[in-house]
Write an enzyme that holds these catalytic residues in place. Structure first.
Site, PDB file in Angstrom:
ATOM      1  N   GLU A  47      63.369  14.937  46.928  1.00 53.82           N
ATOM      2  CA  GLU A  47      62.140  15.728  46.888  1.00 53.82           C
ATOM      3  C   GLU A  47      62.165  16.836  47.936  1.00 53.82           C
ATOM      4  O   GLU A  47      61.792  17.984  47.654  1.00 53.82           O
ATOM      5  CB  GLU A  47      60.924  14.824  47.128  1.00 53.82           C
ATOM      6  CG  GLU A  47      60.738  13.750  46.073  1.00 53.82           C
ATOM      7  CD  GLU A  47      61.405  12.435  46.437  1.00 53.82           C
ATOM      8  OE1 GLU A  47      60.842  11.382  46.110  1.00 53.82           O
ATOM      9  OE2 GLU A  47      62.500  12.462  47.050  1.00 53.82           O
ATOM     10  N   CYS A  70      59.278   7.889  48.489  1.00 45.65           N
ATOM     11  CA  CYS A  70      59.183   6.891  49.561  1.00 45.65           C
ATOM     12  C   CYS A  70      57.963   7.174  50.429  1.00 45.65           C
ATOM     13  O   CYS A  70      57.454   8.296  50.491  1.00 45.65           O
ATOM     14  CB  CYS A  70      60.459   6.883  50.398  1.00 45.65           C
ATOM     15  SG  CYS A  70      60.746   8.396  51.349  1.00 45.65           S
ATOM     16  N   ARG A 177      86.516   4.380  41.417  1.00 43.34           N
ATOM     17  CA  ARG A 177      87.049   3.778  42.647  1.00 43.34           C
ATOM     18  C   ARG A 177      86.621   4.582  43.875  1.00 43.34           C
ATOM     19  O   ARG A 177      86.366   4.021  44.934  1.00 43.34           O
ATOM     20  CB  ARG A 177      88.579   3.730  42.593  1.00 43.34           C
ATOM     21  CG  ARG A 177      89.156   2.645  41.707  1.00 43.34           C
ATOM     22  CD  ARG A 177      90.671   2.637  41.827  1.00 43.34           C
ATOM     23  NE  ARG A 177      91.285   1.592  41.025  1.00 43.34           N
ATOM     24  CZ  ARG A 177      92.589   1.315  41.048  1.00 43.34           C
ATOM     25  NH1 ARG A 177      93.398   2.014  41.831  1.00 43.34           N
ATOM     26  NH2 ARG A 177      93.075   0.346  40.294  1.00 43.34           N
ATOM     27  N   THR A 189      96.981 -10.973  39.373  1.00 44.06           N
ATOM     28  CA  THR A 189      97.251  -9.558  39.142  1.00 44.06           C
ATOM     29  C   THR A 189      98.099  -8.977  40.264  1.00 44.06           C
ATOM     30  O   THR A 189      99.013  -8.180  40.029  1.00 44.06           O
ATOM     31  CB  THR A 189      95.931  -8.780  39.024  1.00 44.06           C
ATOM     32  OG1 THR A 189      95.193  -9.273  37.909  1.00 44.06           O
ATOM     33  CG2 THR A 189      96.183  -7.292  38.844  1.00 44.06           C
ATOM     34  N   LEU A 197      95.440  -0.456  44.363  1.00 48.61           N
ATOM     35  CA  LEU A 197      93.981  -0.532  44.525  1.00 48.61           C
ATOM     36  C   LEU A 197      93.463   0.612  45.393  1.00 48.61           C
ATOM     37  O   LEU A 197      92.583   0.436  46.234  1.00 48.61           O
ATOM     38  CB  LEU A 197      93.561  -1.882  45.119  1.00 48.61           C
ATOM     39  CG  LEU A 197      94.005  -3.131  44.346  1.00 48.61           C
ATOM     40  CD1 LEU A 197      93.509  -4.388  45.055  1.00 48.61           C
ATOM     41  CD2 LEU A 197      93.516  -3.095  42.909  1.00 48.61           C
TER      42      LEU A 197
END
Length: 215
Positions: A47, A70, A177, A189, A197
């Protein structure tokens, strides 16, 4: 509201742990004048960002925001007060804020004479879903990813590495990711594929923690 939801997505990977929020400002005649979003945690909320672009055109206008403004002092001031100070006449928000520390902006604005109301919107719900889920349940938002062939298989014979996903889906995975806090995979895995990763095919907004589940 859908335009505000698209703006909110620009904060993906930077706004967290705050919610992604977008805001659109219309002038007193209902014409578009400005838009904004929550760029990063600790920075200006959507905002305030939008009001900064709108300037005096926001007076007697309408603010359309994906999440209820908020109503508390944290690292920044309350958005409800910023909207009131700007002279906005109407505020439509796509989701009610379930966070007890920040909720109440709608009530505050209505008490001050602003026409503030909940305008349910599926796009706003989707973009706010991770935050809403965490606040309501205390649990993290989890994205499950796997690659599967047309005949329902996820691998070839044991020990045979083979790409099932294509370049487009891999690029999407790397974008995700770069926007999450952690990447988790199982020990099976790790032993079979030895995955990195990491984020390699997209610009990373953050460096996720690598987690291996070895039950």
């Amino acid at each position: 509201m859908e335009r505000a939801a698209r703006m909110a997505l620009r904060g993906h990977g930077q706004a967290e742990p705050n919610p992604m929020v977008g805001c659109v400002i219309l002038d007193s005649s209902g014409n578009f004048v400005a838009e904004g979003y929550h760029h990063r945690c600790g920075g200006a909320h959507a905002e305030v960002d939008a009001l900064g672009h709108a300037g005096a055109s926001a007076r007697n206008g309408t603010a359309i925001v994906t999440l209820e403004p908020c109503n508390h002092h944290g690292r920044t001031g309350p958005c409800s007060q910023a909207l009131l100070n700007a002279g906005v006449a109407r505020v439509a928000y796509g989701c009610c804020d379930p966070n007890p520390k920040a909720a109440g902006g709608g009530d505050m604005l209505r008490a001050a004479g602003v026409d503030a109301f909940h305008l349910p919107c599926a796009a706003a719900e989707r973009v706010t879903a991770p935050f809403l889920y965490r606040v309501r349940t205390g649990l993290p938002w989890v994205i499950a990813k796997w690659a599967q062939s047309a005949d329902g298989r996820i691998a070839t014979k044991p020990g045979e590495p083979r790409w099932i996903s294509g370049p487009e889906s891999r690029a999407m995975v790397h974008r995700e990711r770069g926007r999450v806090d952690a990447i988790l995979t199982g020990m099976g895995t790790v032993l079979t594929d030895d995955p990195l990763l990491t984020v390699r095919e997209a610009r990373a907004s953050r460096t996720p923690v690598r987690v291996v589940w070895d039950p």
